[in-house]
Design a protein around this motif. Sequence first.
Motif, PDB file in Angstrom:
ATOM      1  N   HIS A  38       0.953  -1.088   0.074  1.00  0.00           N
ATOM      2  CA  HIS A  38       0.004   0.011  -0.085  1.00  0.00           C
ATOM      3  C   HIS A  38       1.057   1.411  -0.114  1.00  0.00           C
ATOM      4  O   HIS A  38       0.535   2.341  -0.560  1.00  0.00           O
ATOM      5  CB  HIS A  38      -1.025   0.122   1.133  1.00  0.00           C
ATOM      6  CG  HIS A  38      -1.917  -1.230   1.264  1.00  0.00           C
ATOM      7  ND1 HIS A  38      -2.187  -2.062   0.354  1.00  0.00           N
ATOM      8  CD2 HIS A  38      -2.707  -1.594   2.270  1.00  0.00           C
ATOM      9  CE1 HIS A  38      -2.995  -2.942   0.678  1.00  0.00           C
ATOM     10  NE2 HIS A  38      -3.407  -2.561   1.957  1.00  0.00           N
ATOM     11  N   CYS A  67      -6.297  -0.916   6.422  1.00  0.00           N
ATOM     12  CA  CYS A  67      -4.861  -0.379   6.002  1.00  0.00           C
ATOM     13  C   CYS A  67      -4.875   0.355   5.012  1.00  0.00           C
ATOM     14  O   CYS A  67      -4.258   1.501   4.863  1.00  0.00           O
ATOM     15  CB  CYS A  67      -3.945  -1.554   5.907  1.00  0.00           C
ATOM     16  SG  CYS A  67      -3.731  -2.795   7.409  1.00  0.00           S
ATOM     17  N   SER A  68      -5.484  -0.213   3.731  1.00  0.00           N
ATOM     18  CA  SER A  68      -5.545   0.631   2.585  1.00  0.00           C
ATOM     19  C   SER A  68      -6.162   2.131   2.884  1.00  0.00           C
ATOM     20  O   SER A  68      -5.851   2.901   2.351  1.00  0.00           O
ATOM     21  CB  SER A  68      -6.088  -0.168   1.370  1.00  0.00           C
ATOM     22  OG  SER A  68      -7.458  -1.062   1.992  1.00  0.00           O
ATOM     23  N   HIS A  86     -16.631   1.691   6.845  1.00  0.00           N
ATOM     24  CA  HIS A  86     -16.232   0.606   5.999  1.00  0.00           C
ATOM     25  C   HIS A  86     -17.151   0.020   4.915  1.00  0.00           C
ATOM     26  O   HIS A  86     -18.325  -0.027   5.043  1.00  0.00           O
ATOM     27  CB  HIS A  86     -16.264  -0.743   6.944  1.00  0.00           C
ATOM     28  CG  HIS A  86     -15.486  -1.873   6.485  1.00  0.00           C
ATOM     29  ND1 HIS A  86     -14.572  -1.753   5.426  1.00  0.00           N
ATOM     30  CD2 HIS A  86     -15.617  -3.358   6.779  1.00  0.00           C
ATOM     31  CE1 HIS A  86     -13.825  -3.088   5.363  1.00  0.00           C
ATOM     32  NE2 HIS A  86     -14.534  -4.068   6.134  1.00  0.00           N
ATOM     33  N   ASP A 111      -9.633  -4.716  -0.866  1.00  0.00           N
ATOM     34  CA  ASP A 111     -10.426  -5.770  -1.258  1.00  0.00           C
ATOM     35  C   ASP A 111     -11.505  -6.140  -0.309  1.00  0.00           C
ATOM     36  O   ASP A 111     -12.709  -6.273  -0.677  1.00  0.00           O
ATOM     37  CB  ASP A 111      -9.562  -6.865  -1.591  1.00  0.00           C
ATOM     38  CG  ASP A 111      -8.598  -7.100  -0.762  1.00  0.00           C
ATOM     39  OD1 ASP A 111      -7.850  -6.210  -0.256  1.00  0.00           O
ATOM     40  OD2 ASP A 111      -8.562  -8.399  -0.022  1.00  0.00           O
ATOM     41  N   GLY A 112     -11.472  -6.088   1.030  1.00  0.00           N
ATOM     42  CA  GLY A 112     -12.274  -6.482   1.944  1.00  0.00           C
ATOM     43  C   GLY A 112     -13.495  -5.158   1.723  1.00  0.00           C
ATOM     44  O   GLY A 112     -14.749  -5.357   1.739  1.00  0.00           O
ATOM     45  N   ASP A 113     -12.807  -3.959   1.914  1.00  0.00           N
ATOM     46  CA  ASP A 113     -13.871  -2.738   1.824  1.00  0.00           C
ATOM     47  C   ASP A 113     -14.813  -2.882   0.519  1.00  0.00           C
ATOM     48  O   ASP A 113     -16.019  -2.640   0.510  1.00  0.00           O
ATOM     49  CB  ASP A 113     -12.697  -1.489   1.837  1.00  0.00           C
ATOM     50  CG  ASP A 113     -13.490  -0.327   2.352  1.00  0.00           C
ATOM     51  OD1 ASP A 113     -13.945  -0.089   3.424  1.00  0.00           O
ATOM     52  OD2 ASP A 113     -13.526   0.666   1.334  1.00  0.00           O
ATOM     53  N   ASN A 139      -5.018  -6.920  -1.607  1.00  0.00           N
ATOM     54  CA  ASN A 139      -3.999  -7.998  -1.133  1.00  0.00           C
ATOM     55  C   ASN A 139      -4.661  -9.204  -0.812  1.00  0.00           C
ATOM     56  O   ASN A 139      -3.994 -10.131  -0.168  1.00  0.00           O
ATOM     57  CB  ASN A 139      -3.368  -7.591   0.271  1.00  0.00           C
ATOM     58  CG  ASN A 139      -4.186  -6.738   1.317  1.00  0.00           C
ATOM     59  OD1 ASN A 139      -5.763  -7.253   1.246  1.00  0.00           O
ATOM     60  ND2 ASN A 139      -3.821  -6.065   2.297  1.00  0.00           N
ATOM     61  N   CYS A 141      -6.633 -10.109   1.448  1.00  0.00           N
ATOM     62  CA  CYS A 141      -6.841 -10.447   2.767  1.00  0.00           C
ATOM     63  C   CYS A 141      -7.340  -9.091   3.592  1.00  0.00           C
ATOM     64  O   CYS A 141      -7.312  -8.201   2.879  1.00  0.00           O
ATOM     65  CB  CYS A 141      -5.787 -10.994   3.470  1.00  0.00           C
ATOM     66  SG  CYS A 141      -4.575  -9.861   3.773  1.00  0.00           S
ATOM     67  N   TYR A 142      -7.998  -9.216   4.819  1.00  0.00           N
ATOM     68  CA  TYR A 142      -8.309  -8.317   5.502  1.00  0.00           C
ATOM     69  C   TYR A 142      -7.151  -7.982   6.374  1.00  0.00           C
ATOM     70  O   TYR A 142      -7.108  -8.656   7.426  1.00  0.00           O
ATOM     71  CB  TYR A 142      -9.551  -8.802   6.296  1.00  0.00           C
ATOM     72  CG  TYR A 142     -10.869  -8.935   5.881  1.00  0.00           C
ATOM     73  CD1 TYR A 142     -11.138  -8.844   4.412  1.00  0.00           C
ATOM     74  CD2 TYR A 142     -11.823  -9.315   6.568  1.00  0.00           C
ATOM     75  CE1 TYR A 142     -12.196  -9.048   3.787  1.00  0.00           C
ATOM     76  CE2 TYR A 142     -13.199  -9.523   5.925  1.00  0.00           C
ATOM     77  CZ  TYR A 142     -13.276  -9.511   4.500  1.00  0.00           C
ATOM     78  OH  TYR A 142     -14.541  -9.764   4.114  1.00  0.00           O
ATOM     79  N   GLY A 143      -6.192  -7.196   5.939  1.00  0.00           N
ATOM     80  CA  GLY A 143      -5.180  -6.774   6.506  1.00  0.00           C
ATOM     81  C   GLY A 143      -5.129  -6.322   8.035  1.00  0.00           C
ATOM     82  O   GLY A 143      -4.624  -6.651   9.085  1.00  0.00           O
ATOM     83  N   LEU A 144      -6.082  -5.139   7.941  1.00  0.00           N
ATOM     84  CA  LEU A 144      -6.109  -4.425   9.360  1.00  0.00           C
ATOM     85  C   LEU A 144      -6.828  -5.585  10.497  1.00  0.00           C
ATOM     86  O   LEU A 144      -6.346  -5.292  11.708  1.00  0.00           O
ATOM     87  CB  LEU A 144      -7.299  -3.357   9.249  1.00  0.00           C
ATOM     88  CG  LEU A 144      -7.051  -2.400  10.626  1.00  0.00           C
ATOM     89  CD1 LEU A 144      -5.921  -1.579  10.471  1.00  0.00           C
ATOM     90  CD2 LEU A 144      -8.362  -1.517  10.323  1.00  0.00           C
TER      91      LEU A 144
HETATM   92  C1  LIG Z   1     -18.843  -1.933   9.556  1.00  0.00           C
HETATM   93  C2  LIG Z   1     -17.535  -2.600  10.071  1.00  0.00           C
HETATM   94  N1  LIG Z   1     -17.510  -3.929   9.789  1.00  0.00           N
HETATM   95  C3  LIG Z   1     -16.426  -4.656   9.997  1.00  0.00           C
HETATM   96  C4  LIG Z   1     -14.996  -3.944  10.490  1.00  0.00           C
HETATM   97  C5  LIG Z   1     -14.026  -4.659  10.774  1.00  0.00           C
HETATM   98  N2  LIG Z   1     -12.988  -4.138   9.619  1.00  0.00           N
HETATM   99  C6  LIG Z   1     -11.976  -3.447   9.789  1.00  0.00           C
HETATM  100  S1  LIG Z   1     -10.897  -3.058   8.485  1.00  0.00           S
HETATM  101  C7  LIG Z   1     -11.799  -4.804   7.890  1.00  0.00           C
HETATM  102  C8  LIG Z   1     -11.322  -5.356   6.563  1.00  0.00           C
HETATM  103  C9  LIG Z   1     -10.311  -4.474   5.965  1.00  0.00           C
HETATM  104  O1  LIG Z   1      -9.916  -5.390   4.694  1.00  0.00           O
HETATM  105  P1  LIG Z   1      -9.624  -4.551   3.431  1.00  0.00           P
HETATM  106  O2  LIG Z   1     -10.557  -3.676   3.003  1.00  0.00           O
HETATM  107  O3  LIG Z   1      -9.019  -5.492   2.484  1.00  0.00           O
HETATM  108  O4  LIG Z   1      -8.404  -3.562   3.815  1.00  0.00           O
HETATM  109  P2  LIG Z   1      -6.746  -3.981   4.122  1.00  0.00           P
HETATM  110  O5  LIG Z   1      -6.475  -3.857   5.570  1.00  0.00           O
HETATM  111  O6  LIG Z   1      -6.399  -5.321   3.546  1.00  0.00           O
HETATM  112  O7  LIG Z   1      -5.837  -2.886   3.271  1.00  0.00           O
HETATM  113  C10 LIG Z   1     -12.814  -5.269   8.934  1.00  0.00           C
HETATM  114  C11 LIG Z   1     -13.567  -6.190   8.450  1.00  0.00           C
HETATM  115  C12 LIG Z   1     -15.085  -2.308  10.677  1.00  0.00           C
HETATM  116  N3  LIG Z   1     -14.278  -1.593  10.855  1.00  0.00           N
HETATM  117  N4  LIG Z   1     -16.531  -1.897  10.386  1.00  0.00           N
END
Ligand SMILES: Cc1ncc(C[n+]2csc(CCOP(=O)(O)OP(=O)(O)O)c2C)c(N)n1
Length: 350
Positions: A38, A67-68, A86, A111-113, A139, A141-144
Amino acid sequence: MSYLKPLFRHPKLPKNKLGYTLKEYEGSLSTLCAGCGHDSISAAIVQACFEMSVEPHNVAKISGIGCSSKTPTYFLGNSHGFNSVHGRMPSVATGASMANKDLVYFGVSGDGDSASIGMGQLVHVIRRNLNMVYIVMNNGCYGLTKGQDSATADQGSKSKAGSINPFQAIDLASLAIELGASFVAQSFSGDKQQLVPLIKAAMHHKGFAFLNVISPCVTFNNNPGSTKSYDYVREHIEATSTLDFIPEMPEIKASYEKGKSTKIAMHDGSLIQLNKLETDWDPEDRISAVNALQMARAKNEILTGLLYVNSEWKDLHGVLNTYHKPLNRLKESELCPGVENLNAINAGFR
Ligand SMILES: Cc1ncc(C[n+]2csc(CCOP(=O)(O)OP(=O)(O)O)c2C)c(N)n1
Ligand code: SF4
Ligand SMILES: [Mg+2]
């Protein structure tokens, strides 16, 4: 305090047309893990905005959670920013753009977002062709939240803990093309040479510009068996083209072998010059772009570069035929139709 960057600038740092150095486009010191993909994407955004001589106050960065989505703190520290909820970045970006259509909008997501909680928002912002650059730092995965598989993790990919992902991956670039995104590109965080011109072209594109950037998570998804690790991506990457972005049509000096180069004109007269590596693929033909992605997938390759572009489609403001001035700059005299007009409108409802 360790998160503050020194303000010292070397007097001989290169300056852009506005007289700004690269420093004017940076943000706070990153708190992401050392080696996180990132951070490389943030650096590419800084470089692209510096080279394009964009006024930082004319840029708005909007993100979700992850994290992204933290990265807008680490680039363009002099721009507008909103770290939203989110998966909700697209609706915040839509609202901001409706109020002020004159800013350059960067939407930053993971990618989670984008592929899970924010999927509903993503598909609608695509079909509305909102004029923005939408970057997914992908990435797998859900990094954070410590590396759980996301919906873009490939089937059969192995997590750090050793479990195999049993589900099919969502291919965001194919999805974006299918839904009618007017600019779709794919890249790798470790390929700044490709990423910077792609970001520049995306900024000039008037409409929804989608960039899916594979961005390895060094802490939770860089293990052998992962298909989003640095090693795997480097071994399986395949570029559609090399790309130059030429703002506002100066003389084009580069020449390419016949049949292998394409120039794409953008609405403002800028040009994208593509040196195509795949001769039978046409970046202005959706079916051709989808086929190229599918064929790469069948070979376990990650196709990068500008995949599809359409400069003809109207963006959301064009479709809605909104007023030429941004709404947030309208004065009372322009907003109030006057007593006579109001009376006539009211009479029409009786
Ligand atoms: C409404 C809500 N649901 C769940 C979460 C928990 N949460 C925080 S970050 C995240 C996933 C992040 O994954 P991604 O978008 O891929 O970002 P990355 O950290 O991989 O860059 C989740 C499930 C949250 N913050 N808010
Ligand atoms: S956990 Fe992964 S995605 Fe998050 S900062 Fe660290 S390397 Fe990057
Ligand atoms: Mg992620």
